[in-house]
Every structure is written in structure tokens, then in C-alpha cells.
Design a protein around this motif. Sequence first.
Motif, PDB file in Angstrom:
ATOM      1  N   ILE A 119       8.298  13.196  -0.970  1.00 53.02           N
ATOM      2  CA  ILE A 119       7.816  11.838  -0.747  1.00 53.02           C
ATOM      3  C   ILE A 119       8.532  11.221   0.447  1.00 53.02           C
ATOM      4  CG2 ILE A 119       7.610   9.530  -1.749  1.00 53.02           C
ATOM      5  CD1 ILE A 119       7.498  10.852  -4.505  1.00 53.02           C
ATOM      6  N   GLY A 120       9.852  11.445   0.527  1.00 51.50           N
ATOM      7  CA  GLY A 120      10.614  10.897   1.651  1.00 51.50           C
ATOM      8  C   GLY A 120      10.107  11.397   2.990  1.00 51.50           C
ATOM      9  N   ARG A 121       9.785  12.699   3.061  1.00 58.34           N
ATOM     10  CA  ARG A 121       9.277  13.249   4.320  1.00 58.34           C
ATOM     11  C   ARG A 121       7.929  12.623   4.690  1.00 58.34           C
ATOM     12  NH1 ARG A 121      11.555  18.205   2.387  1.00 58.34           N
ATOM     13  NH2 ARG A 121       9.572  18.793   1.406  1.00 58.34           N
ATOM     14  N   ALA A 122       7.111  12.342   3.688  1.00 59.05           N
ATOM     15  CA  ALA A 122       5.792  11.764   3.959  1.00 59.05           C
ATOM     16  C   ALA A 122       5.891  10.375   4.568  1.00 59.05           C
ATOM     17  CB  ALA A 122       4.965  11.723   2.675  1.00 59.05           C
ATOM     18  N   PHE A 123       6.974   9.657   4.265  1.00 58.24           N
ATOM     19  CA  PHE A 123       7.125   8.287   4.754  1.00 58.24           C
ATOM     20  C   PHE A 123       8.275   8.141   5.752  1.00 58.24           C
ATOM     21  CE2 PHE A 123       4.819   7.870   0.804  1.00 58.24           C
ATOM     22  CZ  PHE A 123       3.883   6.893   1.090  1.00 58.24           C
ATOM     23  N   ASP A 124       8.842   9.285   6.181  1.00 63.03           N
ATOM     24  CA  ASP A 124       9.955   9.272   7.123  1.00 63.03           C
ATOM     25  C   ASP A 124      11.118   8.443   6.586  1.00 63.03           C
ATOM     26  OD1 ASP A 124      11.331   9.975   9.420  1.00 63.03           O
ATOM     27  OD2 ASP A 124      10.596   8.242  10.556  1.00 63.03           O
ATOM     28  N   GLU A 177       0.831  -1.211   0.000  1.00 59.95           N
ATOM     29  CA  GLU A 177       0.000   0.000   0.000  1.00 59.95           C
ATOM     30  C   GLU A 177       0.858   1.251   0.000  1.00 59.95           C
ATOM     31  OE1 GLU A 177      -0.355  -2.553   2.002  1.00 59.95           O
ATOM     32  OE2 GLU A 177      -2.245  -3.422   1.292  1.00 59.95           O
ATOM     33  N   HIS A 178       1.941   1.240   0.793  1.00 50.95           N
ATOM     34  CA  HIS A 178       2.846   2.390   0.843  1.00 50.95           C
ATOM     35  C   HIS A 178       3.543   2.598  -0.511  1.00 50.95           C
ATOM     36  CE1 HIS A 178       3.263   2.229   5.505  1.00 50.95           C
ATOM     37  NE2 HIS A 178       2.210   2.914   5.100  1.00 50.95           N
ATOM     38  N   LYS A 179       3.963   1.503  -1.134  1.00 53.49           N
ATOM     39  CA  LYS A 179       4.614   1.623  -2.434  1.00 53.49           C
ATOM     40  C   LYS A 179       3.654   2.184  -3.481  1.00 53.49           C
ATOM     41  CE  LYS A 179       8.008  -2.047  -1.696  1.00 53.49           C
ATOM     42  NZ  LYS A 179       8.485  -3.388  -2.116  1.00 53.49           N
ATOM     43  N   ALA A 180       2.414   1.735  -3.424  1.00 53.95           N
ATOM     44  CA  ALA A 180       1.414   2.262  -4.362  1.00 53.95           C
ATOM     45  C   ALA A 180       1.207   3.751  -4.146  1.00 53.95           C
ATOM     46  CB  ALA A 180       0.098   1.507  -4.186  1.00 53.95           C
ATOM     47  N   ASP A 181       1.244   4.189  -2.870  1.00 53.12           N
ATOM     48  CA  ASP A 181       1.076   5.608  -2.568  1.00 53.12           C
ATOM     49  C   ASP A 181       2.279   6.416  -3.038  1.00 53.12           C
ATOM     50  OD1 ASP A 181      -0.282   7.821  -1.553  1.00 53.12           O
ATOM     51  OD2 ASP A 181       0.726   7.696   0.385  1.00 53.12           O
TER      52      ASP A 181
END
Length: 386
Positions: free
Chosen positions: A30-35, A12-16
Motif C-alpha cells: 500500500i505504501g508503494r502505491a501511494f509513495d 479518496e486516497h484514504k478510502a482506497d
Amino acid sequence: MREGRRFGLSAEHKADIWRRWKLGESLKEIGRAFDKDHGSIQFMLSKHGGIAPAVRERSQRTLTLVEREEISRGIASGSSIREIAKGLERPASTVSREVVRNGGRSVYRASDADQRAWRSALRPKTCRLARHRKLRLIVASKLIRDWSPEQISGWLKRRYPNNGSMRVSHETIYRSLFIQARGVLKKELVQHLRSKRQIRRSVHAKAAGQSRGQIVDAISISERPAEINDRAIPGHWEGDLLSGSGNSHIATLVERHSRFTILVKVPSKDTATVVAALSRQVRKLPASLRRSLTWDRGLEMAKHKSFTVATKVDVYFCDPQSPWQRGTNENTDGLLRQYFPRKTDLSGYSQADLNKVALRLNQRPRKTLDFDTPASKLQASVASTH
């Protein structure tokens, strides 16, 4: 991202991440959104060339995990293959092959069998360029000449109208360049793309605008005659300065009807210098190609009246902060960045060098011209006016 820590992203995270990338978000956003460190995001995207992989789906003809669990339970209860197949409403041969393929009745496990089947189903289809050597060589030869994948695809349709095997979509060419696992086109050919990017970037990626100064007695673009707007008559140009490092510049002129490009060496951005250089170049054109010039709000054309006196060419100016009103020239400036990347010192290029680049650009097919070239389009237009 801590050293030694695994990437650890769910499906799910990869799809996002792919969704955000397609919307134009940067690697850092994108990096900040996923830490995550942006380098980790880039690593994931670059494996697929920045092109989201297709979502895998199971064929309706294959056994499902639920069916495999029924097979496992049937084996455990001592049921025969025919009895298990009857309960599943499947041919006995299908169930028999499934059991034999996964070690026999004594070792069959539903989850292991399902994962093995999912892995073995990875049979990527060989792309057209991999199957057709002649087509692949032609595509590579055009890329070396700095043609874009879209130009190559359009040219092939014109060159081989009745040969479907000599067609390839621009998307296939991009994928063959960016997804190196395909092993079809050499990675070095990416350097011949205008952007020179190693991965696909979204068309929604952000771009910063510019502010411009004021021009005294500027004639607004809204006052241009209708014949300029409809591009029906050749001789109407759009112009701008292409900037480089060290306060170096090149003047660009693009003819609206044919998209024919002229590059002019300018020693400085001073309005007297720019106007003089442009005037010399424009006076070399036939009278039928000297009708109008549309410029941005750059102060390098502050002496536009002197230009009009010297060339008899009327000058029109875009509205403030509206460079899109000279869309033809803006697009051409983007194409020229393939030859003159940002932060390049442009002062070292002679007029002869600029003429070579212009010739190369004018001999490339353009989608907006139905993949004709600007040079042939202009030549035909001039011939029809005589």
C-alpha cells in the motif's frame, strides 16, 4: 517519507487505502502505491484498529451547505428570518436557531456554520460492552482463558438464550479490543487472541504454502471410506507436525468428529521417532477411537506401515501440496499458534505442558460444534457407542 512532511492524503486516497487493506495487501504494498512509508500507512490504520470507519452521512433533516448559503444571502439583503425560512420551506424556528447558534445576523457565515455543525454531529454511540458492566466482565474473563470473540459470542447465546442484554457480537468484541479509543476492554487482552495482532487483518491476506516429499506406498485420501468423510463416527483423526525454532516439533492429532486435540512431544522429526511417539499415544485410546489417521505428505510418516501394525489404525495421505484436505488439523494448528508462536523453541515443553495446552483448547467452545466444546462432544460420542 521525508521528515516533517504531512501525511497529506485526500478522502479518496484514504478510502482506497482501506479498500486495499481489506483486499489483503500488505503495508509495504500500500505504501508503494501511494509513495508513502509503510509506517505512515500503519499509523493511519492503527488509529481505527485496522477496521475501516463507517462513512459519515448527513441527516436529511439537517440544513445543507446550500441552505446555509441562502440564509447568509438573505441576511445580507436584509430579509427577515420568516422570509428566509419561507424561501427555504423550513420552519422559522429552525432558521432562527441556526443564526443564533452561529453568532447572530452580524457574524453569520455559511461555511463556518456548516463546518461547526458537521463537527458537533460527532456523537459516537456507546457500545454494548461499555453500557453493561456484567457483560463486559464476562467477556474479559473468557478472553483471559484464550477464548476467541466468536467463541464468546456463541457461548453467550447458549448460556443466556432468553436474555438479549447478555448478547454481544464477535465484531463488537474485536472493535472494543482494537479501537482503544473506546476505552472498554483493556489493551492487554489482545495478547490472548490467537494472532496477537494489534489491528484487524483482512481474511484475504496472503499466506505462503509448503512443499512436501514423497511417501512410499502411501494410500491416497481419495480411498478413504465414506464414514470418514461425513464425520458421523468418532475415531478418525488428522495429524501433522507443528514446527518451531531449532528444528523442534510437536505432533498434533485432531479427531474429526469432535475436534478433540492431542499433543505429542517428539524429540526429532525422524520418522522412526515420530511413529514411535504417535504409536504410544494412540494405543492409549479406547478401541472405538482408533479407526484411521489422515496425514500430510511429510516424510515424518514414511514408516506409516509400522504405525498401522502397532496401532491397527489405517493411514491415509493428502494429495501433494494439498494440506487443505486436512482442514480440521490445519485449523487446529492455527489455534495452537496462540500458545506456540512461530520461531518458538518447542523442545523445552514437557508432555505435561502439552497436555495442559490441549486441555485448554479442548475446553474452548467451537463454532463448528454449535459452540459446544470438543471435550464434551467426544465424551458424548464415546458414551453413545457403549
